[in-house]
Design an enzyme around this catalytic site. Structure first.
Site, PDB file in Angstrom:
ATOM      1  CB  SER A  20       8.802 -43.398 -14.265  1.00 53.30           C
ATOM      2  OG  SER A  20       7.809 -42.521 -13.823  1.00 53.30           O
TER       3      SER A  20
ATOM      4  CE  LYS B  14      -3.781  -0.576   2.404  1.00 53.12           C
ATOM      5  NZ  LYS B  14      -4.426  -0.828   3.720  1.00 53.12           N
TER       6      LYS B  14
ATOM      7  NE  ARG C  67      -1.769 -44.768  -9.561  1.00 56.64           N
ATOM      8  CZ  ARG C  67      -2.262 -43.608  -9.956  1.00 56.64           C
ATOM      9  NH1 ARG C  67      -3.259 -43.557 -10.822  1.00 56.64           N
ATOM     10  NH2 ARG C  67      -1.761 -42.483  -9.489  1.00 56.64           N
TER      11      ARG C  67
ATOM     12  CD  GLU D   1       7.740 -47.793  -6.977  1.00 53.65           C
ATOM     13  OE1 GLU D   1       6.818 -47.062  -6.571  1.00 53.65           O
ATOM     14  OE2 GLU D   1       7.557 -48.771  -7.700  1.00 53.65           O
TER      15      GLU D   1
ATOM     16  CG  HIS E 169     -14.037 -10.388   3.807  1.00 51.96           C
ATOM     17  ND1 HIS E 169     -14.337 -11.680   4.188  1.00 51.96           N
ATOM     18  CD2 HIS E 169     -12.727 -10.210   4.073  1.00 51.96           C
ATOM     19  CE1 HIS E 169     -13.252 -12.248   4.689  1.00 51.96           C
ATOM     20  NE2 HIS E 169     -12.253 -11.376   4.629  1.00 51.96           N
TER      21      HIS E 169
HETATM   22  P1  ADP Z   1      -7.800  -2.325   3.454  1.00 52.80           P
HETATM   23  O1  ADP Z   1      -6.392  -2.771   3.376  1.00 52.80           O
HETATM   24  O2  ADP Z   1      -8.656  -3.140   4.334  1.00 52.80           O
HETATM   25  O3  ADP Z   1      -8.373  -2.054   2.111  1.00 52.80           O
HETATM   26  P2  ADP Z   1      -7.428   0.476   3.679  1.00 52.80           P
HETATM   27  O4  ADP Z   1      -6.305   1.020   4.472  1.00 52.80           O
HETATM   28  O5  ADP Z   1      -7.244   0.476   2.227  1.00 52.80           O
HETATM   29  O6  ADP Z   1      -7.763  -0.949   4.238  1.00 52.80           O
HETATM   30  O7  ADP Z   1      -8.670   1.357   4.101  1.00 52.80           O
HETATM   31  C1  ADP Z   1      -9.989   0.932   4.213  1.00 52.80           C
HETATM   32  C2  ADP Z   1     -10.897   1.941   3.567  1.00 52.80           C
HETATM   33  O8  ADP Z   1     -10.697   3.225   4.089  1.00 52.80           O
HETATM   34  C3  ADP Z   1     -10.644   2.039   2.085  1.00 52.80           C
HETATM   35  O9  ADP Z   1     -11.868   2.135   1.420  1.00 52.80           O
HETATM   36  C4  ADP Z   1      -9.865   3.272   1.952  1.00 52.80           C
HETATM   37  O10 ADP Z   1     -10.041   3.880   0.711  1.00 52.80           O
HETATM   38  C5  ADP Z   1     -10.412   4.142   3.080  1.00 52.80           C
HETATM   39  N1  ADP Z   1      -9.416   5.104   3.531  1.00 52.80           N
HETATM   40  C6  ADP Z   1      -8.217   4.803   4.069  1.00 52.80           C
HETATM   41  N2  ADP Z   1      -7.518   5.933   4.330  1.00 52.80           N
HETATM   42  C7  ADP Z   1      -8.297   6.951   3.949  1.00 52.80           C
HETATM   43  C8  ADP Z   1      -8.118   8.365   3.937  1.00 52.80           C
HETATM   44  N3  ADP Z   1      -7.004   8.927   4.361  1.00 52.80           N
HETATM   45  N4  ADP Z   1      -9.132   9.111   3.471  1.00 52.80           N
HETATM   46  C9  ADP Z   1     -10.246   8.531   3.025  1.00 52.80           C
HETATM   47  N5  ADP Z   1     -10.472   7.226   3.016  1.00 52.80           N
HETATM   48  C10 ADP Z   1      -9.517   6.424   3.449  1.00 52.80           C
HETATM   49 MG    MG Z   2      -7.687  -0.971   0.764  1.00 50.79          MG
HETATM   50 MG    MG Z   3       4.779 -47.000  -5.898  1.00 54.23          MG
END
Ligand code: ADP
Ligand code: MG
Ligand code: MG
Length: 980
Positions: free
Chosen positions: A775, A28, A573, A756, A460
């Protein structure tokens, strides 16, 4: 001494990091920096590196000296950039605290938004923005997230209070609550926090910030994260980074919003902009599946300028990263911000389509395309579909979003926990939930399919299911879940009832519909053809090419494998052919026969049946080599096991049941796997193999007569010494000659052996005198090398893995150091005697990508695996070729930010590159851990050495030493002095 840099700033079009620093900044953080450098609008912030996480755990959960100063300096810089101060009561800077490891890890801590709010600044914010509703909403969200994640207040308590408030006000959506309602809710939330955490909600922004940072680093070792890493075999990663980033707000009003989008459709791979968004919402809302989001295409109507800008950015990012991007964005009062980009997770079908399209678009090379698709993803395309006829006849009960393709049927369970418990008991389960969250990961992993009643395509459930290749339907609104019942319209289902889902269409069916195997798409066959080309052109010394064969016992298997691109049958086999009733009785009669004459009589009845099976396989393989293994398992496996069966056989044989029973009892062995099996059977009862060889020869003659090309190869199992072959080979040759002479045909038939038993591997140079091919039967070779019975290993192997005594299950991936060492010896010795010796592998390992890589390095000519794994193995074989090529300068600029899957593979392949094991060993002389870690580090180092100079492996040296002996033996071969 200057201190190492631990904090990296990004903002105002410039960043201290970039995409290449993924290991240090996490995925990230690295990509936020990269986007900043590209001039894409990203809220400014800073990233605390993964080194800090590693140091944190090495120093007993303490930060490296000077970190606080560095963080404070970056915070000041951020405040300057934005022009606001954290905790300013009139106009506060608010930040998010986001975790981010080098590989995407949904098991980690949740993000905290709106940090910096307190009882005073909420009023300042309300006044400053002239939007009290927004300010109170931001505050109550902050308390909820911070309370849940950092202070461990049960999440439900907040939800209950929120629901109660909505009910009291008679509204359905959160957005319908007024500022005053939210202010009351904040009071209620604070009471909840106090009651549960036994302390007040922190008001000091710096305390809030460090609390959140601690929580992120702490979450690296939480159960969820550890489990996720285990499940996904993520090893050798330093830790997570922490991102502190200025907030932008999608919940400012109707001119604001937030969304998730993909530069191509992650489900099909089509080159279509794809995504979802919600107006007046904050980040989490889209993913959490609380409100059902809108399609990205509708944004074009709502706000054309923003939509166009977003399209421009996604095009740019895709070109830049040369891969499909998964992006998060937020619009604040008509202004667009990107909050994340990464290579998008995709289904197998999408992975292949994207790869093929991107090659055609000249965005990537074929080699990049091949390296990029993880073999596990191909596996999921090869998941079954609902039989078309049955699907037509059935009526779908309801439709949801087609979140992850493929069909699945299973018994309904309503919790991840139950899913795991039922799965333990051997049940097939279908996990049905309102929505899923990271703690459900274990249950999701074992479910055949997943069905949720809420959530969108980026919920999710949908994202995780796609990653796992598990069929999934999300957002099926008509599915009502109450406790342990699910109802759809008037139909109601309970835990344990069967349902079938079609994740490709999003349709839900009652009961258990028949599933059928999938077909290979045009893109897939193009892609796999590229893989085959790479393999065909590969060269290792004198060995040209590398192939994928299949293990097929029946003509239908051979046919399927052939359609999937197998270039031969590496293992047929023959004993499986006896398990059908018609043959079994004759076979049993043969086993209990008293005299060779009786035995021959029974075998005569089997002969035409085997001949028919062999003919079927030869026909399906259209002249490709078919390796038929003569009878292998201990005889007693075939004898009747119940009194009824004994009775039946007795009647067939017209003998008294009691007499038969005592004969059967005599066949019992203490350790059948080490007993009378394989070629040992033929040493005592030569007529068994003679019959099988005759059936093979006759089937070949049938083929010739019908103008079907045929290439039979005969494989003799469980060989331990050249002398067994010296005994058995001539009699097989005699049978072949007799049959072919009398039919007046000539069919070249290779006769080879399985390696084997460890002894066979060690004596391979001698065995090669009588074998046209080797083999490796790695199932037995692993069993016997480890002295692990594959049937009993379940009781202790988990502890071995858990306690790091072994890295991986040796029955899944070939153990390179032990079993691989033997393979290496056998290959070298065998080829020293006969440079043209054809060598392959036919154990279950043949379909495992890591093993395929090893087989390529070891100089094998082919791998043979089960029919369904053939496509995946073709890809893994091509990757083995590419990944073992000497690095030459890439023709195109290296794509940055490799996908999680690639990373994973890389991490697996070159553990030596990663530092933590080493560091731990050096820096932590105390406690018991170091022993293990040191060993791990040493091993990693060994591996590295082995990888760098495969020719200098210990195996190689030893084999080289032994060579003269082998050669001598070779010279003496004709003198009939076969070594033992
Ligand atoms: P994940 O790894 O679970 O996606 P994120 O860190 O990306 O977590 O954040 C979760 C949500 O929060 C995402 O939708 C992201 O865009 C939003 N978010 C994170 N930081 C900010 C920020 N500084 N301003 C606005 N939204 C944010
Ligand atoms: Mg995210
Ligand atoms: Mg065998």
């Amino acid at each position: 001494m200057p201190k190492a840099k631990n904090v990296y700033f990004f903002g105002n079009g410039k960043a201290e990091g970039d995409a290449a620093m993924r290991d240090l900044l996490g995925g990230k953080g690295a990509n936020l920096a990269e986007m900043t450098n590209l001039g894409i609008p990203v809220p400014p912030g800073f990233t605390i590196s993964t080194d800090v996480c590693a140091a944190f755990y090495e120093n007993g959960r303490k930060y490296p000296a000077g970190l606080d100063k560095e963080v404070m300096a970056s915070l000041e810089r951020l405040e300057k950039t934005i022009g606001k101060k954290l905790g300013d009561p009139d106009d506060p800077l608010l930040v998010s605290i986001r975790s981010g490891a080098p590989v995407s890890m949904p098991g980690m801590m949740d993000t905290i938004l709106n940090l910096g709010m307190n009882d005073r600044s909420v009023r300042g914010l309300a006044a400053k923005t002239k939007n009290p509703r927004f300010a109170w909403d931001a505050y109550r969200r902050f308390i909820q997230m911070y309370g849940d994640v950092v202070m461990e207040v049960p999440h439900d308590k907040f939800e209950e209070a929120l629901s109660a408030m909505k009910k009291a006000r008679g509204v359905h959506e959160d957005t319908d609550l007024k500022a005053g309602d939210l202010e009351k809710l904040v009071d209620e939330y604070k009471r909840i926090v106090k009651a549960s955490a036994k302390r007040d909600f922190p008001q000091k922004p710096l305390e809030q910030m460090w609390g959140a940072v601690d929580a992120v680093f702490g979450s690296w070792m939480n159960e969820r994260a550890i489990k996720y890493r285990q499940l996904n075999e993520i090893k050798n990663i330093k830790g997570t980074a922490v991102n502190v980033q200025a907030m932008v707000f999608g919940n400012f009003g109707d001119d604001s919003g937030t969304g998730v989008c993909f530069s191509r459709d992650p489900s099909t791979g089509k080159n279509e902009f794809y995504g979802e968004y919600l107006m007046n919402a904050q980040g989490e809302d889209v993913v959490a599946g609380i409100r059902t989001p809108e399609k990205i295409s509708t944004l074009a109507k709502r706000n054309k300028a923003i939509y166009d800008q977003l399209v421009g950015i996604k095009n740019r990012l895709e070109k830049h990263f040369r891969d499909m991007q998964d992006m998060e964005f937020t619009v604040q009062q008509g202004k667009l911000f990107l909050l994340q980009t990464r290579n998008g997770k995709r289904t197998g079908a999408a992975a292949v389509k994207c790869a093929v399209d991107m090659v055609n678009e000249k965005l990537i090379t074929k080699e990049m395309a091949i390296k990029r698709v993880s073999p596990a993803l191909l596996d999921q395309i090869l998941h079954p579909m609902i039989d078309a006829g049955a699907q037509k006849a059935a009526r779908a009960l309801a439709k949801g979003l087609n979140a992850s393709p493929g069909a699945a049927c299973g018994k309904i369970v309503f919790t991840a926990h139950e899913a795991e418990a039922w799965h333990e008991r051997g049940e097939k389960v279908l996990l049905v939930r309102k929505e899923t969250s990271p703690e459900d990961i274990g249950g999701m992993a074992v479910a055949e399919g997943i069905l949720t009643s809420t959530g969108g395509m980026t919920s999710h459930a949908a994202v995780v299911a796609r990653g796992m290749g598990t069929p999934c339907i999300a957002g099926a609104k008509d599915v009502i879940i109450q406790g342990k019942t699910m109802s759809i319209g008037s139909k109601s289902f309970r835990e344990g009832d069967w349902i079938t889902i079609d994740g490709s269409l999003g349709e839900i069916y009652e009961g258990k519909l028949p599933l059928v195997p999938p077909e290979i798409s045009r893109d897939m066959s193009t892609f796999l053809k590229w893989c085959d080309d790479i393999c065909a052109e590969s060269k290792r010394g004198d060995i040209k090419g590398f192939q994928v064969w299949t293990n097929a016992d029946q003509p239908v298997d051979a046919k399927r494998a052939f359609q999937f691109g197998a270039q031969g049958v590496g293992l047929c086999r023959t004993e499986h052919m006896f398990f059908d009733k018609e043959k079994l009785i004759h076979f049993q009669a043969m086993i209990v026969a008293d005299t060779p004459a009786e035995r021959k009589e029974a075998l005569k009845k089997i002969l035409p049946l085997q001949q028919k099976d062999f003919f079927g396989i030869f026909k399906e393989m259209e002249g490709k080599p078919v390796v038929i293994r003569l009878l292998d398992p201990p005889l007693h496996e075939f004898v009747p096991h119940t009194p009824e069966d004994t009775q039946e056989l007795a009647e067939h044989l017209k003998v008294p049941a009691a007499a038969l029973q005592s004969k059967i009892d005599r066949l019992h062995e203490q350790n059948p796997m080490l007993g009378h099996r394989g070629c040992r059977l033929a040493v005592t009862y030569p007529e068994i193999y003679d019959m099988q060889v005759e059936a093979i020869a006759l089937a070949a003659v049938d083929c010739i007569k019908q103008n079907i090309p045929v290439r039979p190869e005969i494989m003799i199992p469980i060989v331990i010494t050249a002398r067994e072959l010296n005994l058995l080979r001539p009699s097989a040759e005699a049978v072949l000659k007799r049959v072919f002479d009398s039919a007046g045909v000539k069919v070249p038939v290779k006769i080879g052996t399985m390696i084997e038993v460890p002894r066979a591997a060690i004596r391979a140079g001698h065995i090669a005198q009588y074998a046209d091919f080797f083999s490796f039967g790695t199932n037995d070779l692993t069993q016997m090398t480890f002295a692990f019975s594959r049937d009993d290993v379940g009781s202790f192997l988990p502890s071995y893995l858990e306690k790091n005594v072994l890295d991986t299950d040796p029955f899944k991936s070939v153990d390179e150091e032990g079993v691989g060492f033997l393979i290496d010896i056998a290959v070298r010795q065998g080829r020293a005697f006969n440079p043209d010796l054809k060598i392959g592998i036919c154990g279950e390992h043949g379909g495992d990508p890591a093993t395929i890589n090893f087989c390529y390095r070891a100089g094998l000519s082919y791998v043979s695996c089960s029919p369904f794994r053939v496509p995946l193995a073709r890809l893994a074989a091509a990757q083995a070729v590419l990944n073992n090529q000497k690095a030459k300068p890439a023709p195109v600029k290296k794509a940055k930010g490799a996908g999680a899957a690639d990373k994973k593979a890389a991490a697996k392949k070159a553990p030596a590159k990663k530092a933590p094991a080493k560091k731990a060993a050096v820096k932590k002389p105390a406690a018991k851990k170091p022993v293990v870690k040191k060993a791990a580090a040493k091993k990693a180092a060994d591996k590295k050495a082995a990888k760098k100079a495969p020719a200098k492996k210990p195996a190689a040296k030893k084999a080289a030493v032994k060579k003269p002996a082998v050669k001598k033996a070779a010279k003496k071969a004709k003198a009939k002095k076969a070594g033992k």
